[in-house]
Write an enzyme that holds these catalytic residues in place. Sequence first.
Site, mmCIF file in Angstrom:
data_model
loop_
_atom_site.group_PDB
_atom_site.id
_atom_site.type_symbol
_atom_site.label_atom_id
_atom_site.label_comp_id
_atom_site.label_asym_id
_atom_site.label_seq_id
_atom_site.Cartn_x
_atom_site.Cartn_y
_atom_site.Cartn_z
ATOM 1 N N HIS A 1 0.518 -1.476 -0.185
ATOM 2 C CA HIS A 1 -0.089 0.108 0.262
ATOM 3 C C HIS A 1 0.966 1.468 -0.475
ATOM 4 O O HIS A 1 1.486 1.817 0.916
ATOM 5 C CB HIS A 1 -0.759 -0.114 1.642
ATOM 6 C CG HIS A 1 -2.055 0.725 1.461
ATOM 7 N ND1 HIS A 1 -2.821 0.831 0.289
ATOM 8 C CD2 HIS A 1 -2.315 1.983 1.730
ATOM 9 C CE1 HIS A 1 -4.007 1.432 0.520
ATOM 10 N NE2 HIS A 1 -3.155 3.146 1.380
ATOM 11 N N ALA A 2 0.605 1.998 -1.182
ATOM 12 C CA ALA A 2 1.669 2.806 -0.996
ATOM 13 C C ALA A 2 1.531 3.894 0.146
ATOM 14 O O ALA A 2 0.568 3.806 0.761
ATOM 15 C CB ALA A 2 1.388 4.328 -2.337
ATOM 16 N N HIS B 1 0.157 12.150 -5.957
ATOM 17 C CA HIS B 1 -0.691 11.966 -4.692
ATOM 18 C C HIS B 1 0.768 12.032 -3.679
ATOM 19 O O HIS B 1 0.520 13.104 -2.066
ATOM 20 C CB HIS B 1 -1.056 10.825 -4.299
ATOM 21 C CG HIS B 1 -2.035 11.210 -3.243
ATOM 22 N ND1 HIS B 1 -3.308 11.685 -2.790
ATOM 23 C CD2 HIS B 1 -1.451 10.201 -1.526
ATOM 24 C CE1 HIS B 1 -4.014 11.371 -1.274
ATOM 25 N NE2 HIS B 1 -2.283 10.408 -1.033
ATOM 26 N N GLU B 2 2.003 11.137 -3.529
ATOM 27 C CA GLU B 2 2.511 10.637 -3.141
ATOM 28 C C GLU B 2 3.654 11.588 -2.437
ATOM 29 O O GLU B 2 4.268 12.269 -1.401
ATOM 30 C CB GLU B 2 2.647 9.305 -2.779
ATOM 31 C CG GLU B 2 2.053 7.892 -2.381
ATOM 32 C CD GLU B 2 1.835 7.980 -1.827
ATOM 33 O OE1 GLU B 2 0.273 7.345 -1.597
ATOM 34 O OE2 GLU B 2 1.655 8.693 -0.310
ATOM 35 N N HIS C 1 2.847 14.630 -0.564
ATOM 36 C CA HIS C 1 2.808 14.304 1.271
ATOM 37 C C HIS C 1 3.953 14.797 1.280
ATOM 38 O O HIS C 1 4.196 15.880 2.301
ATOM 39 C CB HIS C 1 2.869 13.224 1.109
ATOM 40 C CG HIS C 1 1.629 12.505 1.451
ATOM 41 N ND1 HIS C 1 0.268 12.698 2.460
ATOM 42 C CD2 HIS C 1 0.493 11.671 1.330
ATOM 43 C CE1 HIS C 1 -0.936 12.675 2.165
ATOM 44 N NE2 HIS C 1 -0.532 11.519 1.119
ATOM 45 N N GLU D 1 -3.576 15.919 2.171
ATOM 46 C CA GLU D 1 -3.792 14.507 1.140
ATOM 47 C C GLU D 1 -4.104 14.976 -0.200
ATOM 48 O O GLU D 1 -4.459 14.620 -1.289
ATOM 49 C CB GLU D 1 -5.624 13.686 1.877
ATOM 50 C CG GLU D 1 -5.073 12.569 3.336
ATOM 51 C CD GLU D 1 -4.438 12.157 2.820
ATOM 52 O OE1 GLU D 1 -3.480 11.707 3.494
ATOM 53 O OE2 GLU D 1 -3.508 11.187 1.446
ATOM 54 N N HIS E 1 -7.135 0.564 5.353
ATOM 55 C CA HIS E 1 -7.723 1.216 6.258
ATOM 56 C C HIS E 1 -8.203 0.771 7.820
ATOM 57 O O HIS E 1 -7.977 1.025 8.766
ATOM 58 C CB HIS E 1 -8.079 2.860 5.508
ATOM 59 C CG HIS E 1 -7.273 3.691 4.037
ATOM 60 N ND1 HIS E 1 -6.785 2.662 3.938
ATOM 61 C CD2 HIS E 1 -6.625 3.857 5.190
ATOM 62 C CE1 HIS E 1 -6.560 2.996 2.650
ATOM 63 N NE2 HIS E 1 -6.575 3.937 3.425
ATOM 64 N N TYR F 1 -9.643 12.258 3.132
ATOM 65 C CA TYR F 1 -9.508 11.932 1.371
ATOM 66 C C TYR F 1 -11.178 12.806 0.910
ATOM 67 O O TYR F 1 -11.358 12.989 0.661
ATOM 68 C CB TYR F 1 -9.479 10.384 1.686
ATOM 69 C CG TYR F 1 -8.547 9.480 2.144
ATOM 70 C CD1 TYR F 1 -8.395 8.516 2.824
ATOM 71 C CD2 TYR F 1 -6.572 10.852 1.263
ATOM 72 C CE1 TYR F 1 -7.041 8.166 2.756
ATOM 73 C CE2 TYR F 1 -5.917 9.323 1.256
ATOM 74 C CZ TYR F 1 -6.012 8.387 3.078
ATOM 75 O OH TYR F 1 -4.742 7.832 3.032
HETATM 76 C C1 LIG Z 1 3.063 7.270 6.769
HETATM 77 C C2 LIG Z 1 2.135 7.574 6.474
HETATM 78 O O1 LIG Z 1 1.324 6.660 6.962
HETATM 79 N N1 LIG Z 1 1.891 8.927 5.780
HETATM 80 C C3 LIG Z 1 0.650 8.667 5.173
HETATM 81 C C4 LIG Z 1 0.550 10.322 4.251
HETATM 82 C C5 LIG Z 1 0.924 11.750 5.429
HETATM 83 O O2 LIG Z 1 -0.192 10.985 6.540
HETATM 84 O O3 LIG Z 1 2.075 12.332 5.046
HETATM 85 C C6 LIG Z 1 0.384 7.584 4.206
HETATM 86 O O4 LIG Z 1 1.408 7.502 3.580
HETATM 87 N N2 LIG Z 1 -0.550 6.819 3.842
HETATM 88 C C7 LIG Z 1 -0.647 6.100 2.296
HETATM 89 C C8 LIG Z 1 -1.577 6.596 1.892
HETATM 90 C C9 LIG Z 1 -2.210 5.850 0.688
HETATM 91 C C10 LIG Z 1 -3.076 5.828 -0.788
HETATM 92 C C11 LIG Z 1 -4.053 5.650 0.156
HETATM 93 O O5 LIG Z 1 -4.899 5.535 0.846
HETATM 94 N N3 LIG Z 1 -5.600 6.119 -0.884
HETATM 95 C C12 LIG Z 1 -7.038 5.923 0.110
HETATM 96 C C13 LIG Z 1 -8.022 6.799 -0.162
HETATM 97 C C14 LIG Z 1 -7.384 7.737 -2.220
HETATM 98 C C15 LIG Z 1 -8.453 7.124 -2.830
HETATM 99 C C16 LIG Z 1 -7.871 7.980 -4.040
HETATM 100 C C17 LIG Z 1 -6.938 8.910 -4.684
HETATM 101 O O6 LIG Z 1 -7.396 8.994 -5.432
HETATM 102 C C18 LIG Z 1 -6.394 9.513 -3.140
HETATM 103 C C19 LIG Z 1 -6.529 8.864 -2.150
HETATM 104 C C20 LIG Z 1 -7.596 4.957 -0.903
HETATM 105 O O7 LIG Z 1 -6.157 4.092 -1.487
HETATM 106 O O8 LIG Z 1 -8.482 3.899 -0.353
HETATM 107 C C21 LIG Z 1 -2.676 4.803 -1.533
HETATM 108 C C22 LIG Z 1 -2.566 5.308 -3.040
HETATM 109 C C23 LIG Z 1 -2.805 6.536 -2.997
HETATM 110 C C24 LIG Z 1 -3.477 7.488 -1.480
HETATM 111 C C25 LIG Z 1 -2.382 7.682 0.939
HETATM 112 O O9 LIG Z 1 -1.346 8.417 0.900
HETATM 113 O O10 LIG Z 1 -2.938 8.794 1.745
HETATM 114 ZN ZN LIG Z 2 -2.284 10.232 1.059
#
Ligand SMILES: CC(=O)N[C@@H](CC(=O)O)C(=O)NC[C@H](CC1(C(=O)N[C@@H](Cc2ccc(O)cc2)C(=O)O)CCCC1)C(=O)O
Ligand SMILES: [Zn+2]
Length: 566
Positions: free
Chosen positions: A292-293, A322-323, A326, A350, A452, A462
């Site tokens: 999970h990214a 997106h990443e 952050h 986000e 999550h 989100y």
């Molecule tokens: C140390 C730590 O944990 N760091 C935090 C970041 C921080 O707090 O600094 C972090 O890396 N969180 C991981 C999480 C990953 C992803 C995610 O979970 N996305 C949601 C919802 C969504 C769906 C579509 C979209 O376009 C955007 C979001 C899902 O996939 O359901 C998967 C790929 C996209 C973002 C993230 O980057 O938010």
């Molecule tokens: Zn994010």
Amino acid sequence: MEWSRFHRHKWDQATTFAWKNFSSAPVRRMFSFVTVLGRAALPEDKLKELTELTQEMKSSYSAAKICRYDPTRRRLDNGDYDYNADNDLDNDIGCIPTLSLEPHLVQLMATSRDPEELRYVWRAWRDAAGRPLRGKYTRFVELSNEAARLNGFEDAGDFWRSDYETDDFEDIIDGLWAELRPLYEQLHAYVRRKLIEKYGDTIVPPRGPIPAHLLGNMWAQTWTHILDLTVPYPGRPSVDVTNTLRRQGYSPFDMFRLSESFFISLGLEPMPSTFWQKSLLIKPTDRDVICHASAWDFCNGIDYRIKQCTQITMEDMITAHHEMGHIQYDLQYRNQPFIFRDGANPAFHEAVGDVLALSAATPSHLQEINLLANVDESFENDINFLFSMALDKIAFLPFGYLVDKWRWEVFSGEISESQYNSRWWDLRVNYQGVSAPLLRDEDDFDPGAKFHIPANVPYVRYFVSFIVQFQFHAELCKAAGHSGPLHRCNIYRSAEAGRLLRNVLSLGKSRPWPEALSVLTSGRTNQLEAGPILEYFEPLMSWLESQNKDEFIGWQENEAIVLGVV
Ligand SMILES: CC(=O)N[C@@H](CC(=O)O)C(=O)NC[C@H](CC1(C(=O)N[C@@H](Cc2ccc(O)cc2)C(=O)O)CCCC1)C(=O)O
Ligand SMILES: [Zn+2]
């Protein structure tokens, strides 16, 4: 355990001060954060149990695998897949689970057009990833609530909502959803019609919820992978540049360099050199990783990394933005006092990358970077583009909303353990108009099949991000001197937009987020507003309303088609 003892010591010290009536607002603000201890407020043994529980749930989810779909396998008389049927591997479990979520099941849910295979994958994943977590989750909720109460909160949901520093946060969220629901219902009705054309009305009910396995995503949370089945004007250059990326030989590294070049074009920070040395951008073959990214700030002003099992797809190019958003935010507030090195609220964190992606994904920008052949700005191309953006941004809204609505009610006790799955599906049908493609019961734990939940990462951020990112987009486009429809705006290379964004991001969490919004809008507003996202999609909304004029808008729960019912 060392860290929590140190943290607790600071907490003991900090709580001895009557900090609430200190004269300096920033110092009061710092104390208000440092006195919140989180789970470290638990006694050692319970903290240990909670930490181990979280680790077990995360690794169980990340290691979950399923067997390949085998159409020859025997069927039960209600048409259901017989999971216990022997097959040619004739070993006791009937098959060897080899397929993991990333990339196999993500790929299958996106590309398979066989309802039977989709239904199998949909269920097998929930059996493997969700079910085993059910018992653990109940204990996890108990300990999380105990920790929250030790920090002075009602329950864990109350603790999570405190990040937004407003006591009417749920009303604000409800109000935003009410403004956006009509657009969602129009999109839902149009997509349902297209899925009926593809799969027939014995699988897709014309007046009911859409079965969750047909929407191109394991959780039906974004629908971009069924653009081919639903695109308004087919036969035009597709805004999904996946094939072009592959044809041009893009590597994961190239995709992250592309994202970085957008940030630099605005005058924002390049990635530090260590980023390129230490990030993990490709799924390793020698070991299991949590694919999970994620984006990591090592809190030393130098070391920042992304971990992503990157595929060469447009989706993963957007995720790279997106990443990197952050990391950019981490870089922008690195000179703040440590306690303020965070997003103004979690949704801001986000939104950053997604704001740039709103420009990067425009047909005009994709042409500029040679990923799209010359696309004329016809009405039909505009609608196709807006439609593909809606399959991501609008389709997501009810899901972004309901995940924590479910969790807040579990934490508050409104949802008891015996209702986990039935209340999850109530919310899925009522808010998302999506139904389970086969019968579910309380042995299942479908929320647990979404990262999550076992990873204990809050989700409403989100939902809020998908709204506030359009407020950012509108203001940055204004600063960039854009005129014309908002959905055609591309802020690439705008120093003015970059400066405005920097002014907001560099604040970190030093000021309450309404003040950050006020900086963004030059004082026009300090509230979350649905106006910009509605303005962006306005041309699509009127087009959908005209297309849907004879369509049944919305869904009736009793119209749901649930297979596996004899
Ligand atoms: C140390 C730590 O944990 N760091 C935090 C970041 C921080 O707090 O600094 C972090 O890396 N969180 C991981 C999480 C990953 C992803 C995610 O979970 N996305 C949601 C919802 C969504 C769906 C579509 C979209 O376009 C955007 C979001 C899902 O996939 O359901 C998967 C790929 C996209 C973002 C993230 O980057 O938010
Ligand atoms: Zn994010």
